[in-house]
Design a protein around this motif. Structure first.
Motif, PDB file in Angstrom:
ATOM      1  N   ASN A 240       0.814  -1.217   0.000  1.00  0.00           N
ATOM      2  CA  ASN A 240       0.000   0.000   0.000  1.00  0.00           C
ATOM      3  C   ASN A 240       0.844   1.262   0.000  1.00  0.00           C
ATOM      4  N   LEU A 241       0.383   2.269  -0.754  1.00  0.00           N
ATOM      5  CA  LEU A 241       1.061   3.566  -0.802  1.00  0.00           C
ATOM      6  C   LEU A 241       0.060   4.676  -0.499  1.00  0.00           C
ATOM      7  N   LEU A 242       0.417   5.531   0.456  1.00  0.00           N
ATOM      8  CA  LEU A 242      -0.358   6.726   0.766  1.00  0.00           C
ATOM      9  C   LEU A 242       0.504   7.953   0.495  1.00  0.00           C
ATOM     10  N   ILE A 243       0.020   8.825  -0.376  1.00  0.00           N
ATOM     11  CA  ILE A 243       0.654  10.127  -0.607  1.00  0.00           C
ATOM     12  C   ILE A 243      -0.299  11.179  -0.055  1.00  0.00           C
ATOM     13  N   TYR A 244       0.202  12.029   0.838  1.00  0.00           N
ATOM     14  CA  TYR A 244      -0.646  13.098   1.377  1.00  0.00           C
ATOM     15  C   TYR A 244       0.113  14.419   1.333  1.00  0.00           C
ATOM     16  N   ALA A 245      -0.635  15.514   1.241  1.00  0.00           N
ATOM     17  CA  ALA A 245      -0.002  16.838   1.139  1.00  0.00           C
ATOM     18  C   ALA A 245      -0.941  17.909   1.652  1.00  0.00           C
ATOM     19  N   GLY A 246      -0.375  18.873   2.384  1.00  0.00           N
ATOM     20  CA  GLY A 246      -1.142  20.008   2.869  1.00  0.00           C
ATOM     21  C   GLY A 246      -1.414  20.994   1.742  1.00  0.00           C
ATOM     22  N   GLU A 247      -2.603  21.566   1.715  1.00  0.00           N
ATOM     23  CA  GLU A 247      -3.003  22.406   0.581  1.00  0.00           C
ATOM     24  C   GLU A 247      -2.239  23.730   0.503  1.00  0.00           C
ATOM     25  N   TYR A 248      -1.594  24.182   1.603  1.00  0.00           N
ATOM     26  CA  TYR A 248      -0.904  25.473   1.596  1.00  0.00           C
ATOM     27  C   TYR A 248       0.613  25.354   1.510  1.00  0.00           C
ATOM     28  N   ASP A 249       1.112  24.163   1.259  1.00  0.00           N
ATOM     29  CA  ASP A 249       2.548  23.958   1.062  1.00  0.00           C
ATOM     30  C   ASP A 249       2.915  24.327  -0.373  1.00  0.00           C
ATOM     31  N   LEU A 250       3.907  25.173  -0.538  1.00  0.00           N
ATOM     32  CA  LEU A 250       4.396  25.527  -1.876  1.00  0.00           C
ATOM     33  C   LEU A 250       5.517  24.601  -2.310  1.00  0.00           C
ATOM     34  N   ILE A 251       6.484  24.334  -1.438  1.00  0.00           N
ATOM     35  CA  ILE A 251       7.736  23.698  -1.860  1.00  0.00           C
ATOM     36  C   ILE A 251       7.549  22.258  -2.356  1.00  0.00           C
ATOM     37  N   CYS A 252       6.639  21.506  -1.736  1.00  0.00           N
ATOM     38  CA  CYS A 252       6.294  20.165  -2.240  1.00  0.00           C
ATOM     39  C   CYS A 252       4.780  20.104  -2.358  1.00  0.00           C
ATOM     40  N   ASN A 253       4.237  20.983  -3.173  1.00  0.00           N
ATOM     41  CA  ASN A 253       2.798  21.238  -3.183  1.00  0.00           C
ATOM     42  C   ASN A 253       1.961  20.038  -3.625  1.00  0.00           C
ATOM     43  N   TRP A 254       0.689  20.082  -3.213  1.00  0.00           N
ATOM     44  CA  TRP A 254      -0.235  18.977  -3.475  1.00  0.00           C
ATOM     45  C   TRP A 254      -0.460  18.777  -4.973  1.00  0.00           C
ATOM     46  N   LEU A 255      -0.413  19.864  -5.749  1.00  0.00           N
ATOM     47  CA  LEU A 255      -0.679  19.769  -7.186  1.00  0.00           C
ATOM     48  C   LEU A 255       0.377  18.922  -7.881  1.00  0.00           C
ATOM     49  N   GLY A 256       1.652  19.200  -7.604  1.00  0.00           N
ATOM     50  CA  GLY A 256       2.729  18.413  -8.189  1.00  0.00           C
ATOM     51  C   GLY A 256       2.689  16.966  -7.741  1.00  0.00           C
ATOM     52  N   ASN A 257       2.372  16.754  -6.459  1.00  0.00           N
ATOM     53  CA  ASN A 257       2.264  15.387  -5.941  1.00  0.00           C
ATOM     54  C   ASN A 257       1.109  14.640  -6.583  1.00  0.00           C
ATOM     55  N   SER A 258      -0.020  15.321  -6.735  1.00  0.00           N
ATOM     56  CA  SER A 258      -1.175  14.693  -7.379  1.00  0.00           C
ATOM     57  C   SER A 258      -0.851  14.304  -8.819  1.00  0.00           C
ATOM     58  N   ARG A 259      -0.129  15.168  -9.516  1.00  0.00           N
ATOM     59  CA  ARG A 259       0.184  14.902 -10.923  1.00  0.00           C
ATOM     60  C   ARG A 259       1.088  13.693 -11.099  1.00  0.00           C
ATOM     61  N   TRP A 260       2.118  13.538 -10.241  1.00  0.00           N
ATOM     62  CA  TRP A 260       2.992  12.376 -10.448  1.00  0.00           C
ATOM     63  C   TRP A 260       2.291  11.086 -10.031  1.00  0.00           C
ATOM     64  N   VAL A 261       1.416  11.174  -9.028  1.00  0.00           N
ATOM     65  CA  VAL A 261       0.664   9.992  -8.613  1.00  0.00           C
ATOM     66  C   VAL A 261      -0.278   9.547  -9.732  1.00  0.00           C
ATOM     67  N   HIS A 262      -0.937  10.514 -10.371  1.00  0.00           N
ATOM     68  CA  HIS A 262      -1.841  10.176 -11.468  1.00  0.00           C
ATOM     69  C   HIS A 262      -1.092   9.662 -12.706  1.00  0.00           C
ATOM     70  N   ALA A 263       0.170  10.051 -12.840  1.00  0.00           N
ATOM     71  CA  ALA A 263       0.965   9.635 -14.004  1.00  0.00           C
ATOM     72  C   ALA A 263       1.611   8.264 -13.828  1.00  0.00           C
ATOM     73  N   LEU A 264       1.534   7.695 -12.622  1.00  0.00           N
ATOM     74  CA  LEU A 264       2.143   6.388 -12.358  1.00  0.00           C
ATOM     75  C   LEU A 264       1.629   5.331 -13.339  1.00  0.00           C
ATOM     76  N   GLU A 265       2.569   4.613 -13.956  1.00  0.00           N
ATOM     77  CA  GLU A 265       2.190   3.543 -14.892  1.00  0.00           C
ATOM     78  C   GLU A 265       2.111   2.222 -14.132  1.00  0.00           C
ATOM     79  N   TRP A 266       0.893   1.834 -13.770  1.00  0.00           N
ATOM     80  CA  TRP A 266       0.671   0.542 -13.109  1.00  0.00           C
ATOM     81  C   TRP A 266      -0.687   0.006 -13.543  1.00  0.00           C
ATOM     82  N   SER A 267      -0.993  -1.214 -13.192  1.00  0.00           N
ATOM     83  CA  SER A 267      -2.193  -1.865 -13.724  1.00  0.00           C
ATOM     84  C   SER A 267      -3.489  -1.185 -13.293  1.00  0.00           C
ATOM     85  N   GLY A 268      -3.447  -0.435 -12.174  1.00  0.00           N
ATOM     86  CA  GLY A 268      -4.663   0.225 -11.701  1.00  0.00           C
ATOM     87  C   GLY A 268      -4.741   1.698 -12.069  1.00  0.00           C
ATOM     88  N   LYS A 269      -3.883   2.143 -13.001  1.00  0.00           N
ATOM     89  CA  LYS A 269      -3.827   3.577 -13.331  1.00  0.00           C
ATOM     90  C   LYS A 269      -5.178   4.134 -13.772  1.00  0.00           C
TER      91      LYS A 269
END
Length: 342
Positions: A240-269
């Motif tokens: 299991n993998l959990l990625i979480y991010a605070g909405e007001y963080d700039l340096i490792c912001n939720w938007l960038g984290n969401s994008r790489w998680v959605h781009a992951l190439e796996w069978s459940g993409k």
């Protein structure tokens, strides 16, 4: 809810030290091997814990450390190395994992949050983002000098944004940056450096610092490497993998984290991408927005910056408790059933 084991790592961080400079690490192979050796030694010393479910968590630069360590543990288990570690999951909070995608998200996040104007975002996307992407390609997953060059090229994006942000705290854009780390951790450092504390921890005369310049410089070649590459194999094996991010963080912001998680190439993409985003509710209030499918979960945490557990301790504890006991995605399933019935 669980037994907690905190590790100051890599060597040279916090109270972790060596008298041999060769023990200072420069890449995730070295870091993950040291962590694997440590956890093997720990379970050998405390075998009663070895049968427990094992979860690996970290935040910020641990977006690099955590996938590397999880991969190392999984590989060790498959090869029947040493003591079997009952790895169930790994979690990253506000982490840096896939720099190519996350650095590209800086201008969009900064624009959406009102830090920069549209013209600035367009300029960054036209000039600095392509230069960053090219530099990261040259860096790859194991480059050296080229990775330092990528670090310089890509951080021009962040520096440009901060010229417009002024004294904004890039860990929490609702606050002002004060001091070298944007937060005052002097009380923590004073406490940890008391002789009685050092003696009780058995760390001798080692002086604790919040950030190690030596480790920072040693790991510059590692910064821009993509650590997402080993994650799909872990997901496919049900880790299991959990990625979480605070909405007001700039340096490792939720938007960038969401994008790489959605781009992951796996069978459940496809299933993950099409799954519903549902409220994460704590004490009857919406504490975040959750998206999950199978072993993968992404949570955007409300009213939090870079350090979610510090900003939202109750929500963070609830998140980890539900994730480790497998009930985090129950609300998602219930919501999908409701939609299906309607």
């Amino acid at each position: 809810a669980s037994n907690l084991l905190y590790v100051d790592q890599p060597t040279g961080t916090g109270f972790s030290y060596s008298t041999d400079l060769r023990d200072i690490r420069h890449d995730e192979d070295g870091v993950s091997n040291d962590l694997y050796d440590f956890i093997q030694a720990f379970f050998a010393e405390h075998p009663q814990y070895a049968r427990n479910d094992f979860f690996i968590t970290g935040e910020s630069y641990a977006g690099h450390y955590i996938p590397a360590f999880a991969t190392r543990v999984h590989r060790g288990n498959k090869a029947k190395e040493g003591i079997h570690i009952n790895l169930k999951g790994f979690a990253i909070g506000d982490g840096l994992t896939n720099p190519a995608i996350q650095y590209k998200a800086y201008p969009d996040y900064a624009f959406e949050m009102g830090i920069i104007k549209k013209a600035t975002r367009n300029r960054l996307n036209k000039v600095l983002v392509p230069a960053c992407e090219l530099a990261i390609k040259l860096c790859g997953t194991n480059g050296k000098t080229s990775c330092v060059a990528a670090y310089v090229a890509c951080n021009l994006i962040f520096s440009d944004i901060m010229l417009h942000a002024g004294d904004t705290n890039y860990y929490d854009i609702r606050k002002k940056c004060e001091g070298s780390l944007c937060y005052d951790f002097s009380n923590m450092e004073k406490f940890l450096n008391q002789k009685s504390v050092r003696d009780s921890l058995g760390v001798g005369k080692i002086h604790f610092v919040s950030c190690s310049t030596e480790v920072y410089m040693a790991m510059l070649v590692d910064w821009m490497r993509n650590l997402e590459v080993g994650i799909p194999a872990l997901l496919e094996d049900g880790i299991n993998l959990l990625i979480y991010a605070g909405e007001y963080d700039l340096i490792c912001n939720w938007l960038g984290n969401s994008r790489w998680v959605h781009a992951l190439e796996w069978s459940g993409k496809n299933e993950f991408t099409s799954s519903l985003e549902v409220p994460f509710v704590v004490d009857g209030s919406e504490a975040g927005l959750l998206k999950s499918y199978g072993p993968l979960s992404f949570l955007k945490v409300h009213d939090a910056g870079h350090m979610v557990p510090m900003d939202q301790p109750k929500a963070a504890l609830e998140m980890l408790k539900k994730w480790t006991n497998g009930s985090l995605s129950e609300s998602r399933a219930q919501k999908e059933n409701l939609v299906a019935e309607m």
